[in-house]
Write a protein that holds these residues in place. Structure first.
Motif, PDB file in Angstrom:
ATOM      1  N   HIS A  98       3.568  27.881   1.403  1.00 61.12           N
ATOM      2  CA  HIS A  98       4.579  28.907   1.171  1.00 61.12           C
ATOM      3  C   HIS A  98       5.471  28.982   2.406  1.00 61.12           C
ATOM      4  O   HIS A  98       5.136  28.472   3.471  1.00 61.12           O
ATOM      5  N   TYR A  99       6.633  29.585   2.211  1.00 64.21           N
ATOM      6  CA  TYR A  99       7.660  29.600   3.237  1.00 64.21           C
ATOM      7  C   TYR A  99       8.069  31.039   3.531  1.00 64.21           C
ATOM      8  O   TYR A  99       8.095  31.875   2.638  1.00 64.21           O
ATOM      9  N   LYS A 100       8.417  31.283   4.779  1.00 62.93           N
ATOM     10  CA  LYS A 100       8.971  32.566   5.188  1.00 62.93           C
ATOM     11  C   LYS A 100      10.271  32.244   5.931  1.00 62.93           C
ATOM     12  O   LYS A 100      10.255  31.518   6.929  1.00 62.93           O
ATOM     13  N   ILE A 101      11.385  32.764   5.435  1.00 60.47           N
ATOM     14  CA  ILE A 101      12.682  32.475   6.044  1.00 60.47           C
ATOM     15  C   ILE A 101      12.937  33.491   7.158  1.00 60.47           C
ATOM     16  O   ILE A 101      13.063  34.688   6.900  1.00 60.47           O
ATOM     17  N   LEU A 102      12.988  33.018   8.405  1.00 60.57           N
ATOM     18  CA  LEU A 102      13.149  33.886   9.569  1.00 60.57           C
ATOM     19  C   LEU A 102      14.613  34.139   9.903  1.00 60.57           C
ATOM     20  O   LEU A 102      14.953  35.205  10.418  1.00 60.57           O
ATOM     21  N   GLU A 103      15.472  33.144   9.668  1.00 59.18           N
ATOM     22  CA  GLU A 103      16.923  33.255   9.848  1.00 59.18           C
ATOM     23  C   GLU A 103      17.572  32.549   8.671  1.00 59.18           C
ATOM     24  O   GLU A 103      17.010  31.581   8.146  1.00 59.18           O
ATOM     25  N   ASP A 104      18.746  33.026   8.225  1.00 66.53           N
ATOM     26  CA  ASP A 104      19.434  32.383   7.097  1.00 66.53           C
ATOM     27  C   ASP A 104      19.313  30.873   7.240  1.00 66.53           C
ATOM     28  O   ASP A 104      19.630  30.320   8.302  1.00 66.53           O
ATOM     29  N   LEU A 105      18.831  30.220   6.186  1.00 66.55           N
ATOM     30  CA  LEU A 105      18.409  28.824   6.270  1.00 66.55           C
ATOM     31  C   LEU A 105      19.258  27.910   5.404  1.00 66.55           C
ATOM     32  O   LEU A 105      19.579  28.241   4.265  1.00 66.55           O
ATOM     33  N   THR A 106      19.592  26.756   5.965  1.00 64.08           N
ATOM     34  CA  THR A 106      20.076  25.614   5.201  1.00 64.08           C
ATOM     35  C   THR A 106      19.256  24.416   5.661  1.00 64.08           C
ATOM     36  O   THR A 106      19.197  24.117   6.859  1.00 64.08           O
ATOM     37  N   PRO A 150       2.295  31.530  -2.319  1.00 61.42           N
ATOM     38  CA  PRO A 150       1.623  30.235  -2.194  1.00 61.42           C
ATOM     39  C   PRO A 150       1.685  29.463  -3.518  1.00 61.42           C
ATOM     40  O   PRO A 150       1.546  30.041  -4.596  1.00 61.42           O
ATOM     41  N   HIS A 151       1.949  28.165  -3.407  1.00 66.03           N
ATOM     42  CA  HIS A 151       2.086  27.302  -4.576  1.00 66.03           C
ATOM     43  C   HIS A 151       1.805  25.859  -4.167  1.00 66.03           C
ATOM     44  O   HIS A 151       1.698  25.561  -2.982  1.00 66.03           O
ATOM     45  N   THR A 152       1.684  24.987  -5.155  1.00 67.29           N
ATOM     46  CA  THR A 152       1.552  23.556  -4.903  1.00 67.29           C
ATOM     47  C   THR A 152       2.664  22.842  -5.649  1.00 67.29           C
ATOM     48  O   THR A 152       3.259  23.383  -6.581  1.00 67.29           O
ATOM     49  N   ARG A 153       2.958  21.620  -5.231  1.00 70.17           N
ATOM     50  CA  ARG A 153       3.945  20.787  -5.900  1.00 70.17           C
ATOM     51  C   ARG A 153       3.378  19.379  -6.025  1.00 70.17           C
ATOM     52  O   ARG A 153       2.645  18.908  -5.135  1.00 70.17           O
TER      53      ARG A 153
END
Length: 112
Positions: free
Chosen positions: A87-95, A45-48
């Motif tokens: 925050h992000y969770k990559i479920l399938e190779d992502l572009t 988790p983070h902020t931008r």
């Protein structure tokens, strides 16, 4: 005075970020980047200090913003508000392609 400059960025020479992003063109109010990550990657988790809008070109990502969670696949777009804990969770190779405003910048970048 209004700036009427046009820019072209060769993405093969674009700077790479530590989080899988390739910085593309940026202006005074918005920046564009390509984000590629392998399935199974999960961020902390983070902020931008910028708003992010994105478009998933291929793959699948789960995006957590506060207590909310969305899953985006190819053809979906998303918005992450400025300052929101995410925050992000990559479920399938992502572009994905993302625009940030104000611009997320790379130091010492020559966009000419």
């Amino acid at each position: 005075m209004t700036d009427h400059s046009v820019k072209k960025i060769d993405s093969s020479a674009s700077p790479q970020g530590d989080l899988g992003q390739t910085y593309l063109v940026s202006g005074t109010a918005v920046a564009l980047r390509r984000w590629s990550e392998a399935a199974g990657t999960e961020g902390e988790p983070h902020t931008r200090p910028y708003e992010t809008v994105g478009y998933v070109v291929s793959g699948k990502v789960e995006i957590h913003v506060g207590d909310d969670r969305i899953t985006c696949g190819a053809g979906d777009s998303y918005l992450v508000p400025e300052g929101a804990t995410r925050h992000y969770k990559i479920l399938e190779d992502l572009t994905a392609v993302e625009a940030t405003s104000p611009p997320a910048r790379v130091d010492n970048r020559d966009d000419a």
